[in-house]
Design an enzyme around this catalytic site. Structure first.
Site, PDB file in Angstrom:
ATOM      1  N   THR A  10     -52.157  48.695  98.428  1.00 54.13           N
ATOM      2  CA  THR A  10     -53.389  48.231  99.060  1.00 54.13           C
ATOM      3  C   THR A  10     -53.777  46.835  98.606  1.00 54.13           C
ATOM      4  O   THR A  10     -53.996  45.937  99.426  1.00 54.13           O
ATOM      5  CB  THR A  10     -54.533  49.215  98.752  1.00 54.13           C
ATOM      6  OG1 THR A  10     -54.187  50.508  99.266  1.00 54.13           O
ATOM      7  CG2 THR A  10     -55.826  48.755  99.392  1.00 54.13           C
ATOM      8  N   LYS A  94     -57.204  47.500  85.419  1.00 53.07           N
ATOM      9  CA  LYS A  94     -58.168  47.651  84.312  1.00 53.07           C
ATOM     10  C   LYS A  94     -57.644  48.554  83.204  1.00 53.07           C
ATOM     11  O   LYS A  94     -57.965  48.352  82.028  1.00 53.07           O
ATOM     12  CB  LYS A  94     -59.514  48.178  84.817  1.00 53.07           C
ATOM     13  CG  LYS A  94     -59.491  49.529  85.530  1.00 53.07           C
ATOM     14  CD  LYS A  94     -59.406  49.345  87.015  1.00 53.07           C
ATOM     15  CE  LYS A  94     -59.555  50.625  87.802  1.00 53.07           C
ATOM     16  NZ  LYS A  94     -59.434  50.375  89.253  1.00 53.07           N
ATOM     17  N   VAL A 121     -62.488  44.194  86.746  1.00 48.54           N
ATOM     18  CA  VAL A 121     -63.832  44.751  86.590  1.00 48.54           C
ATOM     19  C   VAL A 121     -64.697  44.275  87.753  1.00 48.54           C
ATOM     20  O   VAL A 121     -64.899  43.080  87.930  1.00 48.54           O
ATOM     21  CB  VAL A 121     -64.485  44.321  85.263  1.00 48.54           C
ATOM     22  CG1 VAL A 121     -65.843  44.999  85.095  1.00 48.54           C
ATOM     23  CG2 VAL A 121     -63.584  44.628  84.080  1.00 48.54           C
ATOM     24  N   GLY A 123     -64.077  44.517  90.994  1.00 47.98           N
ATOM     25  CA  GLY A 123     -63.402  44.199  92.251  1.00 47.98           C
ATOM     26  C   GLY A 123     -63.760  42.809  92.743  1.00 47.98           C
ATOM     27  O   GLY A 123     -63.451  41.811  92.107  1.00 47.98           O
ATOM     28  N   ILE A 125     -66.686  41.465  92.928  1.00 47.53           N
ATOM     29  CA  ILE A 125     -67.845  40.846  92.282  1.00 47.53           C
ATOM     30  C   ILE A 125     -67.358  39.823  91.251  1.00 47.53           C
ATOM     31  O   ILE A 125     -66.503  40.131  90.434  1.00 47.53           O
ATOM     32  CB  ILE A 125     -68.711  41.909  91.569  1.00 47.53           C
ATOM     33  CG1 ILE A 125     -69.240  42.930  92.573  1.00 47.53           C
ATOM     34  CG2 ILE A 125     -69.867  41.262  90.820  1.00 47.53           C
ATOM     35  CD1 ILE A 125     -69.962  44.097  91.939  1.00 47.53           C
ATOM     36  N   GLY A 176     -60.339  57.279 101.665  1.00 47.48           N
ATOM     37  CA  GLY A 176     -59.540  56.452 100.785  1.00 47.48           C
ATOM     38  C   GLY A 176     -60.296  55.907  99.595  1.00 47.48           C
ATOM     39  O   GLY A 176     -59.768  55.100  98.829  1.00 47.48           O
ATOM     40  N   GLU A 179     -58.949  59.141  94.895  1.00 50.25           N
ATOM     41  CA  GLU A 179     -57.555  59.563  94.857  1.00 50.25           C
ATOM     42  C   GLU A 179     -57.456  61.084  95.000  1.00 50.25           C
ATOM     43  O   GLU A 179     -58.444  61.810  94.885  1.00 50.25           O
ATOM     44  CB  GLU A 179     -56.926  59.143  93.528  1.00 50.25           C
ATOM     45  CG  GLU A 179     -56.959  57.654  93.255  1.00 50.25           C
ATOM     46  CD  GLU A 179     -56.024  56.871  94.154  1.00 50.25           C
ATOM     47  OE1 GLU A 179     -55.090  57.482  94.720  1.00 50.25           O
ATOM     48  OE2 GLU A 179     -56.233  55.646  94.293  1.00 50.25           O
ATOM     49  N   ASP A 190     -62.583  55.496  84.614  1.00 53.08           N
ATOM     50  CA  ASP A 190     -62.516  54.185  85.248  1.00 53.08           C
ATOM     51  C   ASP A 190     -63.627  53.280  84.710  1.00 53.08           C
ATOM     52  O   ASP A 190     -63.386  52.115  84.379  1.00 53.08           O
ATOM     53  CB  ASP A 190     -62.637  54.338  86.763  1.00 53.08           C
ATOM     54  CG  ASP A 190     -62.625  53.005  87.488  1.00 53.08           C
ATOM     55  OD1 ASP A 190     -61.539  52.406  87.598  1.00 53.08           O
ATOM     56  OD2 ASP A 190     -63.699  52.568  87.955  1.00 53.08           O
ATOM     57  N   LYS A 194     -63.500  49.642  82.381  1.00 53.48           N
ATOM     58  CA  LYS A 194     -64.201  48.422  82.784  1.00 53.48           C
ATOM     59  C   LYS A 194     -65.250  48.012  81.760  1.00 53.48           C
ATOM     60  O   LYS A 194     -65.447  46.813  81.496  1.00 53.48           O
ATOM     61  CB  LYS A 194     -64.834  48.625  84.157  1.00 53.48           C
ATOM     62  CG  LYS A 194     -63.810  48.835  85.269  1.00 53.48           C
ATOM     63  CD  LYS A 194     -64.477  49.243  86.568  1.00 53.48           C
ATOM     64  CE  LYS A 194     -63.449  49.464  87.664  1.00 53.48           C
ATOM     65  NZ  LYS A 194     -64.067  49.950  88.934  1.00 53.48           N
TER      66      LYS A 194
END
Length: 393
Positions: A10, A94, A121, A123, A125, A176, A179, A190, A194
């Site tokens: 992706t 990450k 961290v 995405g 931003i 999507g 997961e 996650d 970060k």
């Protein structure tokens, strides 16, 4: 500048689209994809595809390696190999950054290369670059935010619709956002990655993910919990936060309750919200897409453009000795459980409303210890911190 992309999922596809579609003058004038590293069975699909990493490492024209494969290995080894060959590396990974940021920076410095990770961290931003900018002037004493868009989407839809956790998780997977194994998102891992990276930069220290870092996710939340919180005038979000005082710092990932007028309560869908507090800038926050093909690819390409322009990022030694202390602040909590936890709460003020305990002014470490004891007894439990707090005297 010629680049090689490791992985064509992706995010890797997003990087290809931005560069090959010539998005913006800087991209069209300076960047060219020479290789895309893929599995051997994919090589014939595209003239840029290769399964020979040595070909990339030994090509002096390749100045930047973009790692977007994810996971710990072979990503770690391939990043170190690229840096050891004097190639700059940018990554959105990450998990590998959180565990190896010190080593990556050391290898980069030894080989006159750069290691950038803006997209790891937040995405899309621009969080890391602005954290670094603030640190040029300020000492940062706190970081907090909604670092995970999947968990935010789940909680937001549950709040809006009253649907069950299982149903909304399935919807997130179909879209999507989540997961097949959603553990990293719903159990806080996650966010842990970060927040580790953010803390490392903010405090110039090195904190690795692990069991000693407090995490409580949203796996156990129910639609009844959501409704109860709404009846109390609260909106629940999964938050990562850290506070520093002198040579001590706190680190926790946990559901947190906000009043509808607070900024965090208004972050909807799969958006992220991250912020810091500095001694001159005060509170500074950012809101935007924290994941996805093009937002994450956008941040990766920004790092590549910084390399092309010879723009240096803030250098950190990650050597500040700090002590993890999750008793730095007293917080109010709500705990839902069928267990009788009153004996654990001796010395604390609390009230009970059905299965919901409202506990006043307890430190985070103690609260998580109590909940862990309940969980070990295989009794269902959910915890949420109330956003208001005061500092321990």
């Amino acid at each position: 500048m010629k680049i090689a992309i490791l992985g064509h999922g992706t995010v890797g596809s997003g990087v290809s689209k931005i560069i090959q579609n010539r998005q913006g003058d800087l991209v069209s004038n300076s960047l060219e994809i020479k290789y895309i590293y893929v599995r051997p069975n994919k090589v014939a699909e595209n003239p840029l595809f290769t399964a020979d990493y040595d070909q990339i490492l030994n090509d002096d024209e390749v100045e930047v390696v973009v790692e977007v494969m994810g996971g710990l290995e072979p990503a770690k080894t391939m990043i170190i190999q690229a840096l050891s060959h004097g190639k700059n590396v940018v990554t959105a990974n990450k998990a590998v950054v959180a565990r190896n940021i010190v080593e990556f920076n050391q290898v980069a410095n030894q080989n006159n290369a750069r290691f950038y990770f803006e997209s790891a961290v937040g995405g899309g931003i621009p969080w890391i670059i602005n954290l670094e900018r603030a640190l040029r002037i300020d000492q940062i004493d706190s970081i907090h935010g909604i670092f995970n868009g999947t968990s935010n989407y789940i909680l937001d839809v549950m709040t809006k619709t009253g649907a069950s956790f299982a149903d909304v998780l399935k919807e997130a997977q179909d879209l999507g956002y989540a997961e097949a194994d959603p553990s990293a998102d719903i159990d806080g891992y996650d966010i842990e990655n970060k927040l580790c990276i953010s803390v490392d930069i903010a405090y110039n220290t090195f904190v690795q993910p692990g069991d000693e870092l407090l995490k409580f996710g949203i796996r156990n939340i129910t639609d009844q919990d959501i409704q109860y919180f709404k009846d109390q005038g609260w909106v629940v979000k999964l938050i990562g936060r850290s506070f520093r005082k002198d040579n001590r710092f706190s680190f926790v990932v946990e559901p947190t309750l906000y009043s509808p007028g607070e900024i965090e309560a208004g972050i909807h869908n799969n958006y992220n919200y991250v912020g810091l507090r500095g001694n001159t800038i005060g509170k500074l926050s950012f809101n935007g897409q924290g994941a996805g093909e093009l937002p994450t690819a956008h941040a990766l390409v920004q790092d590549i453009l910084d390399l092309a322009a010879h723009t240096s990022h803030l250098y950190r030694e990650f050597d500040q000795p700090l002590t993890l202390d999750n008793s730095l602040k007293l917080k109010n909590y709500v705990v839902r459980t069928s267990a009788d936890i009153s004996t654990y709460l001796a010395g604390y003020e609390f009230t009970k409303d059905g299965n919901y305990y409202h506990i006043d002014q307890i430190d985070t470490a103690k609260m998580h210890h109590i909940v862990a004891e309940i969980d070990r007894r295989n009794i269902d439990v959910f915890l949420a911190c109330i956003s208001r707090h005061r500092t321990r005297v």
